[in-house]
Design a protein around this motif. Structure first.
Motif, short mmCIF file in Angstrom:
data_model
loop_
_atom_site.label_atom_id
_atom_site.label_comp_id
_atom_site.label_asym_id
_atom_site.label_seq_id
_atom_site.Cartn_x
_atom_site.Cartn_y
_atom_site.Cartn_z
N LYS A 55 10.91 64.88 58.95
CA LYS A 55 12.34 64.41 58.53
C LYS A 55 12.30 62.82 58.98
O LYS A 55 11.60 62.65 60.04
N LEU A 56 13.07 62.19 58.11
CA LEU A 56 13.26 60.55 58.62
C LEU A 56 14.42 60.58 59.65
O LEU A 56 15.35 60.86 59.03
N ASN A 57 14.11 60.29 60.79
CA ASN A 57 15.11 60.29 61.94
C ASN A 57 16.20 58.98 61.47
O ASN A 57 17.25 59.00 61.60
N LYS A 58 15.30 57.82 61.47
CA LYS A 58 16.04 56.78 61.30
C LYS A 58 15.16 55.52 61.03
O LYS A 58 13.93 55.83 61.29
N ILE A 59 15.67 54.33 60.69
CA ILE A 59 14.85 53.15 60.32
C ILE A 59 15.23 52.12 61.41
O ILE A 59 16.22 51.85 61.93
N ASP A 60 14.14 51.72 62.30
CA ASP A 60 14.22 50.62 63.33
C ASP A 60 13.87 49.23 62.71
O ASP A 60 12.99 49.08 61.75
N VAL A 61 14.64 48.25 62.81
CA VAL A 61 14.40 46.92 62.30
C VAL A 61 14.44 46.07 63.55
O VAL A 61 14.94 46.05 64.37
N HIS A 62 13.42 45.26 63.60
CA HIS A 62 13.14 44.07 64.40
C HIS A 62 13.09 42.83 63.78
O HIS A 62 12.43 42.52 62.92
N LEU A 63 13.77 41.76 64.19
CA LEU A 63 14.10 40.42 63.52
C LEU A 63 13.28 39.70 64.91
O LEU A 63 13.31 39.97 66.04
N LYS A 64 12.36 38.59 64.42
CA LYS A 64 11.63 37.65 65.43
C LYS A 64 12.52 36.84 66.03
O LYS A 64 12.44 36.57 67.11
N LYS A 65 13.75 36.94 65.42
CA LYS A 65 14.64 36.10 66.28
C LYS A 65 16.31 36.34 65.53
O LYS A 65 16.34 36.92 64.54
N GLN A 66 17.36 35.95 66.14
CA GLN A 66 18.60 36.41 65.67
C GLN A 66 19.46 35.18 65.12
O GLN A 66 20.48 35.39 64.44
N TYR A 73 12.78 31.04 57.30
CA TYR A 73 12.65 32.43 56.93
C TYR A 73 13.05 33.38 57.85
O TYR A 73 12.96 33.14 59.05
N ILE A 74 13.69 34.23 57.53
CA ILE A 74 13.96 35.32 58.35
C ILE A 74 12.77 36.31 58.32
O ILE A 74 12.49 36.82 57.10
N GLU A 75 12.32 36.53 59.51
CA GLU A 75 10.98 37.33 59.41
C GLU A 75 11.18 38.65 60.33
O GLU A 75 11.92 38.39 61.40
N GLY A 76 10.77 39.82 59.92
CA GLY A 76 10.65 40.83 60.85
C GLY A 76 9.75 41.79 60.21
O GLY A 76 9.13 41.83 59.54
N GLU A 77 10.05 43.19 60.84
CA GLU A 77 9.52 44.46 60.49
C GLU A 77 10.36 45.64 60.61
O GLU A 77 11.32 45.75 61.51
N VAL A 78 10.17 46.53 59.83
CA VAL A 78 10.68 47.81 59.61
C VAL A 78 9.98 48.91 60.09
O VAL A 78 8.91 48.78 59.82
N GLU A 79 10.25 49.97 60.88
CA GLU A 79 9.56 51.15 61.30
C GLU A 79 10.20 52.26 61.30
O GLU A 79 11.45 52.39 61.52
N THR A 112 6.05 50.84 53.00
CA THR A 112 5.48 51.27 53.98
C THR A 112 4.45 52.14 53.85
O THR A 112 4.53 53.11 52.96
N LYS A 113 3.15 52.01 54.31
CA LYS A 113 2.14 52.85 54.06
C LYS A 113 1.75 53.71 55.51
O LYS A 113 1.52 55.16 54.96
N THR A 114 2.05 53.20 56.35
CA THR A 114 1.95 54.11 57.69
C THR A 114 3.13 54.01 58.48
O THR A 114 3.15 54.04 59.68
N GLY A 115 4.22 53.87 57.88
CA GLY A 115 5.58 53.75 58.61
C GLY A 115 6.18 52.47 59.04
O GLY A 115 7.20 52.28 59.58
N LYS A 116 5.46 51.48 58.77
CA LYS A 116 5.93 49.87 59.03
C LYS A 116 5.69 49.11 57.86
O LYS A 116 4.65 49.37 57.07
N ALA A 117 6.60 48.28 57.73
CA ALA A 117 6.36 47.15 56.66
C ALA A 117 6.83 45.90 57.35
O ALA A 117 7.96 46.07 57.96
N SER A 118 6.48 44.61 57.17
CA SER A 118 6.90 43.33 57.44
C SER A 118 7.52 42.97 56.16
O SER A 118 7.48 43.07 55.23
#
Length: 152
Positions: A55-66, A73-79, A112-118
């Motif tokens: 089950k996909l419980n949620k998507i976490d998103v992290h930005l390098k800054k706010q 460029y807005i840069e970050g990662e989803v997990e 995402t191949k292993t649950g993460k993508a930039s």
């Protein structure tokens, strides 16, 4: 199921051969932990289902800054947060301006191949200042997550 030419209608059953977390992909709904689905279809209606072993419980998103400046460029990662090791997923990324309008030229699909993508989103020099929104939606499950950033 009644079948006349290209028209199919009525009740149908799909047996996936294994149990899993079943999703109605087109409507973004979790249908439960199942091995098969029984549903009804009308002529020329489209149904699309996805079966995942977790089950996909949620998507976490992290930005390098706010806070960003025009031209940056807005840069970050989803997990993906799942019950076990996630498989390949596609996450649709939509960008909304402070006025709520979608910015079509900034949308992306992230794999995402292993649950993460930039991700990396270019901001034009003349973009409107204010509070922007990034909306992430998993294509298979419909799970969404939104975050905000400030453009000064």
């Amino acid at each position: 199921v009644k079948n006349e030419g290209d028209e199919i209608e009525g009740l149908f059953t799909i047996d996936f051969g294994r149990k899993g977390y079943l999703y109605d992909v087109l409507n973004g709904k979790h249908l439960g932990f199942k091995k098969k689905i029984e549903d009804e279809i009308s002529p020329y209606e489209v149904k699309l289902y996805g079966l995942l072993p977790y089950k996909l419980n949620k998507i976490d998103v992290h930005l390098k800054k706010q806070i960003f400046s025009p031209g940056e460029y807005i840069e970050g990662e989803v997990e993906l947060k799942t019950d076990s090791k996630p498989e390949r997923h596609v996450i649709n990324l939509q960008v909304k301006r402070p006025d709520g309008k979608k910015v079509r030229y900034l949308k992306q699909n992230l794999e995402t191949k292993t649950g993460k993508a930039s991700f990396r989103i270019p901001l034009a020099l003349n973009e409107p200042k204010g509070k922007w929104m990034l909306k992430f939606q998993d294509i298979a499950t419909g799970t969404t997550q939104s975050i905000f950033f400030l453009l000064r």
